[in-house]
Write a protein that holds these residues in place. Sequence first.
Motif, PDB file in Angstrom:
ATOM      1  N   GLY A  13     -20.620   7.426  33.146  1.00 54.08           N
ATOM      2  CA  GLY A  13     -21.088   8.376  34.158  1.00 54.08           C
ATOM      3  C   GLY A  13     -21.129   9.792  33.619  1.00 54.08           C
ATOM      4  O   GLY A  13     -22.089  10.520  33.855  1.00 54.08           O
ATOM      5  N   GLY A  14     -20.087  10.178  32.882  1.00 51.84           N
ATOM      6  CA  GLY A  14     -20.045  11.525  32.295  1.00 51.84           C
ATOM      7  C   GLY A  14     -21.222  11.758  31.373  1.00 51.84           C
ATOM      8  O   GLY A  14     -21.861  12.814  31.399  1.00 51.84           O
ATOM      9  N   GLY A  15     -21.544  10.746  30.577  1.00 53.69           N
ATOM     10  CA  GLY A  15     -22.676  10.851  29.658  1.00 53.69           C
ATOM     11  C   GLY A  15     -23.988  11.001  30.405  1.00 53.69           C
ATOM     12  O   GLY A  15     -24.849  11.804  30.024  1.00 53.69           O
ATOM     13  N   PHE A  16     -24.134  10.229  31.500  1.00 55.58           N
ATOM     14  CA  PHE A  16     -25.388  10.295  32.253  1.00 55.58           C
ATOM     15  C   PHE A  16     -25.529  11.624  32.993  1.00 55.58           C
ATOM     16  O   PHE A  16     -26.632  12.147  33.138  1.00 55.58           O
ATOM     17  CB  PHE A  16     -25.502   9.108  33.217  1.00 55.58           C
ATOM     18  CG  PHE A  16     -25.948   7.851  32.543  1.00 55.58           C
ATOM     19  CD1 PHE A  16     -27.230   7.758  32.014  1.00 55.58           C
ATOM     20  CD2 PHE A  16     -25.092   6.781  32.398  1.00 55.58           C
ATOM     21  CE1 PHE A  16     -27.650   6.600  31.366  1.00 55.58           C
ATOM     22  CE2 PHE A  16     -25.495   5.619  31.744  1.00 55.58           C
ATOM     23  CZ  PHE A  16     -26.780   5.531  31.226  1.00 55.58           C
ATOM     24  N   MET A  44     -28.039  15.602  22.975  1.00 59.93           N
ATOM     25  CA  MET A  44     -27.388  14.893  21.867  1.00 59.93           C
ATOM     26  C   MET A  44     -25.944  14.538  22.202  1.00 59.93           C
ATOM     27  O   MET A  44     -25.458  13.457  21.838  1.00 59.93           O
ATOM     28  CB  MET A  44     -27.449  15.737  20.593  1.00 59.93           C
ATOM     29  CG  MET A  44     -28.824  15.789  19.961  1.00 59.93           C
ATOM     30  SD  MET A  44     -29.441  14.146  19.461  1.00 59.93           S
ATOM     31  CE  MET A  44     -30.526  13.718  20.807  1.00 59.93           C
ATOM     32  N   ILE A  45     -25.249  15.450  22.897  1.00 62.82           N
ATOM     33  CA  ILE A  45     -23.863  15.128  23.299  1.00 62.82           C
ATOM     34  C   ILE A  45     -23.864  13.927  24.243  1.00 62.82           C
ATOM     35  O   ILE A  45     -23.049  13.007  24.099  1.00 62.82           O
ATOM     36  CB  ILE A  45     -23.181  16.339  23.977  1.00 62.82           C
ATOM     37  CG1 ILE A  45     -22.946  17.449  22.956  1.00 62.82           C
ATOM     38  CG2 ILE A  45     -21.850  15.939  24.617  1.00 62.82           C
ATOM     39  CD1 ILE A  45     -22.417  18.745  23.552  1.00 62.82           C
ATOM     40  N   SER A  46     -24.814  13.910  25.193  1.00 67.41           N
ATOM     41  CA  SER A  46     -24.861  12.787  26.142  1.00 67.41           C
ATOM     42  C   SER A  46     -25.197  11.484  25.421  1.00 67.41           C
ATOM     43  O   SER A  46     -24.622  10.433  25.724  1.00 67.41           O
ATOM     44  CB  SER A  46     -25.863  13.057  27.263  1.00 67.41           C
ATOM     45  OG  SER A  46     -27.183  13.041  26.771  1.00 67.41           O
ATOM     46  N   ALA A  47     -26.134  11.547  24.447  1.00 69.65           N
ATOM     47  CA  ALA A  47     -26.496  10.332  23.697  1.00 69.65           C
ATOM     48  C   ALA A  47     -25.282   9.808  22.941  1.00 69.65           C
ATOM     49  O   ALA A  47     -25.015   8.592  22.931  1.00 69.65           O
ATOM     50  CB  ALA A  47     -27.636  10.642  22.738  1.00 69.65           C
ATOM     51  N   PHE A  48     -24.542  10.725  22.312  1.00 68.01           N
ATOM     52  CA  PHE A  48     -23.355  10.327  21.563  1.00 68.01           C
ATOM     53  C   PHE A  48     -22.289   9.762  22.509  1.00 68.01           C
ATOM     54  O   PHE A  48     -21.631   8.760  22.211  1.00 68.01           O
ATOM     55  CB  PHE A  48     -22.812  11.540  20.802  1.00 68.01           C
ATOM     56  CG  PHE A  48     -21.878  11.176  19.684  1.00 68.01           C
ATOM     57  CD1 PHE A  48     -22.339  10.609  18.516  1.00 68.01           C
ATOM     58  CD2 PHE A  48     -20.514  11.397  19.802  1.00 68.01           C
ATOM     59  CE1 PHE A  48     -21.477  10.255  17.491  1.00 68.01           C
ATOM     60  CE2 PHE A  48     -19.642  11.054  18.791  1.00 68.01           C
ATOM     61  CZ  PHE A  48     -20.128  10.484  17.631  1.00 68.01           C
TER      62      PHE A  48
END
Lengths: 138, 62
Positions: A13-16, A44-48
């Motif tokens: 959820g945090g990534g999305f 890029m942070i979210s993808a990682f």
Amino acid sequence: MRSQRARSFIARGGGFILLILAVVFARIGAHDGWAMWVAAVLGMISAFWIGGAWMASIDEAAQEAHKWSWYWGGSGGMAIGGVLVILAATPVARDWPAPVILGEATPAGYAASGAMGMLLLMVTGYLLAWGLWWLRHR
Amino acid sequence: MNNRLKVLRAERDWSQADLANRLGVSRQTVNALETGRYDPSLPLAFKIAAVFDQPIESIFSA
């Protein structure tokens, strides 16, 4: 098990949420350059982040397949791209066409296209290696 | 590396999916383990030993 699922949900959820923020900033970035910087970094942070959460959620054999594939397939693709990089830095490539596959036909666009070309070769090698790993281990 | 996973699983009348659930891995991983095409990590080997309530050396052999 329940807390593990909750942690996984929060992790993804945090990534999305970061991904949504990246899209919002990208839309703002169409008018303001600084927002595009923020969008790129958040993207890029979210993808990682999402990739890390997903990697942590799969079992060890699946993780091993991805690690093996990224090393051998990714390195193989990079070796092929490396030949082109070496040649591109020599007079041999003086008359080569320089396709722009990302961005505009500017120095930055050519650099981005070169990086994207290398990435495509690495990902292609990775996918081939991943298929091979499962063929050998199924 | 050889193992007795398939025999031990059959003795308990478990499907590959049952064993996968108990181990917290996918059915494909159980299949790869049983056919000897994937050697488990030490933590997974200990988990397998615990699930079957047997020492590791009685399940795996070189």
